[in-house]
Design a protein around this motif. Structure first.
Motif, PDB file in Angstrom:
ATOM      1  N   THR A  11       0.701  -1.417   0.122  1.00  0.00           N
ATOM      2  CA  THR A  11       0.043   0.120   0.266  1.00  0.00           C
ATOM      3  C   THR A  11       0.978   1.072   0.004  1.00  0.00           C
ATOM      4  OG1 THR A  11      -1.160  -1.378   1.322  1.00  0.00           O
ATOM      5  CG2 THR A  11      -1.258   1.443   1.483  1.00  0.00           C
ATOM      6  N   ILE A  12       1.946   1.141   0.785  1.00  0.00           N
ATOM      7  CA  ILE A  12       2.786   2.616   0.917  1.00  0.00           C
ATOM      8  C   ILE A  12       3.885   2.493  -0.695  1.00  0.00           C
ATOM      9  CG2 ILE A  12       4.999   3.157   1.677  1.00  0.00           C
ATOM     10  CD1 ILE A  12       4.195   2.448   4.230  1.00  0.00           C
ATOM     11  N   ARG A  13       3.956   1.352  -1.253  1.00  0.00           N
ATOM     12  CA  ARG A  13       4.453   1.704  -1.965  1.00  0.00           C
ATOM     13  C   ARG A  13       3.664   2.016  -3.547  1.00  0.00           C
ATOM     14  NH1 ARG A  13       9.367  -1.280  -3.107  1.00  0.00           N
ATOM     15  NH2 ARG A  13      10.667  -2.330  -0.954  1.00  0.00           N
ATOM     16  N   PHE A  14       2.611   1.590  -3.161  1.00  0.00           N
ATOM     17  CA  PHE A  14       1.251   2.202  -4.537  1.00  0.00           C
ATOM     18  C   PHE A  14       1.319   3.662  -4.668  1.00  0.00           C
ATOM     19  CE2 PHE A  14      -3.018   3.226  -5.336  1.00  0.00           C
ATOM     20  CZ  PHE A  14      -2.832   2.813  -7.001  1.00  0.00           C
ATOM     21  N   LEU A  15       1.210   4.140  -2.661  1.00  0.00           N
ATOM     22  CA  LEU A  15       0.367   5.518  -2.607  1.00  0.00           C
ATOM     23  C   LEU A  15       1.783   6.493  -3.258  1.00  0.00           C
ATOM     24  CD1 LEU A  15      -1.045   4.885   0.633  1.00  0.00           C
ATOM     25  CD2 LEU A  15      -2.427   5.506  -1.655  1.00  0.00           C
ATOM     26  N   THR A  16       2.672   5.955  -2.974  1.00  0.00           N
ATOM     27  CA  THR A  16       4.255   6.419  -3.265  1.00  0.00           C
ATOM     28  C   THR A  16       4.509   6.805  -4.865  1.00  0.00           C
ATOM     29  OG1 THR A  16       5.539   5.761  -1.317  1.00  0.00           O
ATOM     30  CG2 THR A  16       6.901   6.549  -2.782  1.00  0.00           C
ATOM     31  N   ALA A  17       4.179   5.689  -5.043  1.00  0.00           N
ATOM     32  CA  ALA A  17       4.081   4.804  -7.542  1.00  0.00           C
ATOM     33  C   ALA A  17       3.342   6.236  -7.647  1.00  0.00           C
ATOM     34  CB  ALA A  17       3.812   3.830  -7.433  1.00  0.00           C
ATOM     35  N   PHE A  18       1.744   6.152  -6.859  1.00  0.00           N
ATOM     36  CA  PHE A  18       0.676   7.328  -7.786  1.00  0.00           C
ATOM     37  C   PHE A  18       1.002   8.719  -6.961  1.00  0.00           C
ATOM     38  CE2 PHE A  18      -3.228   9.364  -6.973  1.00  0.00           C
ATOM     39  CZ  PHE A  18      -3.917   9.281  -8.088  1.00  0.00           C
ATOM     40  N   THR A  19       1.754   8.749  -6.251  1.00  0.00           N
ATOM     41  CA  THR A  19       2.213  10.697  -5.962  1.00  0.00           C
ATOM     42  C   THR A  19       3.082  10.877  -7.258  1.00  0.00           C
ATOM     43  OG1 THR A  19       1.349  10.348  -3.316  1.00  0.00           O
ATOM     44  CG2 THR A  19       3.074  11.991  -4.036  1.00  0.00           C
ATOM     45  N   ALA A  20       3.917   9.774  -7.015  1.00  0.00           N
ATOM     46  CA  ALA A  20       5.492  10.235  -8.718  1.00  0.00           C
ATOM     47  C   ALA A  20       4.535  10.145  -9.751  1.00  0.00           C
ATOM     48  CB  ALA A  20       6.121   9.176  -8.167  1.00  0.00           C
ATOM     49  N   VAL A  21       3.561   9.429  -9.843  1.00  0.00           N
ATOM     50  CA  VAL A  21       3.116  10.064 -11.264  1.00  0.00           C
ATOM     51  C   VAL A  21       2.212  11.524 -11.206  1.00  0.00           C
ATOM     52  CG1 VAL A  21       1.159   9.260 -12.819  1.00  0.00           C
ATOM     53  CG2 VAL A  21       2.994   7.422 -11.850  1.00  0.00           C
ATOM     54  N   LEU A  32      14.511  10.879 -15.611  1.00  0.00           N
ATOM     55  CA  LEU A  32      14.930   9.019 -15.355  1.00  0.00           C
ATOM     56  C   LEU A  32      14.778   9.009 -14.217  1.00  0.00           C
ATOM     57  CD1 LEU A  32      15.887   6.659 -17.122  1.00  0.00           C
ATOM     58  CD2 LEU A  32      18.155   7.184 -16.969  1.00  0.00           C
ATOM     59  N   LEU A  33      15.125   9.944 -13.229  1.00  0.00           N
ATOM     60  CA  LEU A  33      14.941   9.171 -11.628  1.00  0.00           C
ATOM     61  C   LEU A  33      13.498   9.391 -11.215  1.00  0.00           C
ATOM     62  CD1 LEU A  33      16.656   8.394  -9.101  1.00  0.00           C
ATOM     63  CD2 LEU A  33      16.341  10.803  -8.114  1.00  0.00           C
ATOM     64  N   ALA A  34      12.938   9.882 -11.666  1.00  0.00           N
ATOM     65  CA  ALA A  34      11.141  10.618 -11.576  1.00  0.00           C
ATOM     66  C   ALA A  34      10.986   9.191 -11.933  1.00  0.00           C
ATOM     67  CB  ALA A  34      10.355  11.898 -11.481  1.00  0.00           C
ATOM     68  N   VAL A  35      10.823   8.959 -13.094  1.00  0.00           N
ATOM     69  CA  VAL A  35      10.100   7.717 -14.237  1.00  0.00           C
ATOM     70  C   VAL A  35      10.773   6.615 -13.035  1.00  0.00           C
ATOM     71  CG1 VAL A  35      10.309   6.512 -16.240  1.00  0.00           C
ATOM     72  CG2 VAL A  35       9.811   8.919 -15.724  1.00  0.00           C
ATOM     73  N   SER A  36      11.887   6.526 -13.286  1.00  0.00           N
ATOM     74  CA  SER A  36      12.740   5.288 -12.767  1.00  0.00           C
ATOM     75  C   SER A  36      12.024   5.173 -11.054  1.00  0.00           C
ATOM     76  CB  SER A  36      13.746   5.020 -12.191  1.00  0.00           C
ATOM     77  OG  SER A  36      14.741   4.918 -13.519  1.00  0.00           O
ATOM     78  N   LEU A  37      11.884   5.645 -10.237  1.00  0.00           N
ATOM     79  CA  LEU A  37      10.938   5.818  -8.604  1.00  0.00           C
ATOM     80  C   LEU A  37       9.534   5.013  -9.426  1.00  0.00           C
ATOM     81  CD1 LEU A  37      10.837   6.234  -6.057  1.00  0.00           C
ATOM     82  CD2 LEU A  37      10.495   8.377  -6.659  1.00  0.00           C
ATOM     83  N   PHE A  38       8.692   5.359  -9.953  1.00  0.00           N
ATOM     84  CA  PHE A  38       7.516   5.266 -10.572  1.00  0.00           C
ATOM     85  C   PHE A  38       7.902   3.840 -11.116  1.00  0.00           C
ATOM     86  CE2 PHE A  38       4.440   4.136 -13.785  1.00  0.00           C
ATOM     87  CZ  PHE A  38       2.991   3.953 -12.875  1.00  0.00           C
ATOM     88  N   VAL A  39       8.753   3.726 -11.918  1.00  0.00           N
ATOM     89  CA  VAL A  39       8.319   2.220 -12.431  1.00  0.00           C
ATOM     90  C   VAL A  39       9.026   0.962 -11.151  1.00  0.00           C
ATOM     91  CG1 VAL A  39      10.180   0.325 -14.070  1.00  0.00           C
ATOM     92  CG2 VAL A  39       9.252   2.433 -15.303  1.00  0.00           C
ATOM     93  N   LEU A  40       9.595   1.087 -10.631  1.00  0.00           N
ATOM     94  CA  LEU A  40      10.214  -0.327 -10.014  1.00  0.00           C
ATOM     95  C   LEU A  40       9.416   0.197  -8.518  1.00  0.00           C
ATOM     96  CD1 LEU A  40      12.982  -1.789  -8.088  1.00  0.00           C
ATOM     97  CD2 LEU A  40      13.254   1.008  -6.976  1.00  0.00           C
ATOM     98  N   LEU A  41       8.683   1.160  -7.520  1.00  0.00           N
ATOM     99  CA  LEU A  41       7.911   1.039  -6.905  1.00  0.00           C
ATOM    100  C   LEU A  41       6.570  -0.101  -7.870  1.00  0.00           C
ATOM    101  CD1 LEU A  41       7.751   4.651  -5.501  1.00  0.00           C
ATOM    102  CD2 LEU A  41       8.286   2.419  -4.276  1.00  0.00           C
ATOM    103  N   ALA A  42       6.333   0.423  -8.556  1.00  0.00           N
ATOM    104  CA  ALA A  42       4.768   0.000  -9.469  1.00  0.00           C
ATOM    105  C   ALA A  42       5.287  -1.865  -9.417  1.00  0.00           C
ATOM    106  CB  ALA A  42       4.448   0.022 -11.065  1.00  0.00           C
ATOM    107  N   LEU A  43       6.422  -2.131  -9.863  1.00  0.00           N
ATOM    108  CA  LEU A  43       6.848  -3.373 -10.388  1.00  0.00           C
ATOM    109  C   LEU A  43       6.260  -4.265  -9.291  1.00  0.00           C
ATOM    110  CD1 LEU A  43       9.655  -3.671 -13.182  1.00  0.00           C
ATOM    111  CD2 LEU A  43       7.017  -4.500 -13.436  1.00  0.00           C
ATOM    112  N   THR A  44       7.343  -3.829  -8.061  1.00  0.00           N
ATOM    113  CA  THR A  44       7.765  -4.367  -6.972  1.00  0.00           C
ATOM    114  C   THR A  44       6.753  -4.535  -5.686  1.00  0.00           C
ATOM    115  OG1 THR A  44       8.411  -2.685  -5.906  1.00  0.00           O
ATOM    116  CG2 THR A  44      10.227  -3.866  -6.668  1.00  0.00           C
ATOM    117  N   THR A  45       5.696  -3.396  -6.753  1.00  0.00           N
ATOM    118  CA  THR A  45       4.151  -3.221  -5.872  1.00  0.00           C
ATOM    119  C   THR A  45       3.362  -5.177  -6.414  1.00  0.00           C
ATOM    120  OG1 THR A  45       4.099  -1.607  -5.403  1.00  0.00           O
ATOM    121  CG2 THR A  45       1.924  -1.951  -5.372  1.00  0.00           C
ATOM    122  N   LEU A  46       3.572  -5.013  -7.766  1.00  0.00           N
ATOM    123  CA  LEU A  46       2.594  -6.073  -8.344  1.00  0.00           C
ATOM    124  C   LEU A  46       3.343  -7.331  -8.725  1.00  0.00           C
ATOM    125  CD1 LEU A  46       2.053  -3.499 -12.270  1.00  0.00           C
ATOM    126  CD2 LEU A  46       0.796  -4.243 -10.016  1.00  0.00           C
TER     127      LEU A  46
END
Length: 65
Positions: A11-21, A32-46
């Protein structure tokens, strides 16, 4: 690949990824750092697996006992 990400961690990872988007599209963060943050958090959540947790032999997932 053993799952090592618990529901609260997910849940924390999802909310952080959503906020990053949201911040990315609002032009508050960029690059690239912003996109990498979203991708990493989204993948580990899924997939419920964090490679860093795996290396450190950590887990936030509760065992079904």
């Amino acid at each position: 690949m053993k799952k090592n990400v618990g529901i609260i961690d997910q849940t924390i990872r999802f909310l952080t990824a959503f906020t990053a988007v949201l911040l990315y599209f609002a032009d508050c963060i960029s690059g690239l750092l912003a996109v990498s943050l979203f991708v990493l958090l989204a993948l580990t959540t899924l997939v419920n697996f964090c490679p860093i947790y795996g290396l450190l032999k950590l887990s936030t997932k509760k065992d079904k006992s």
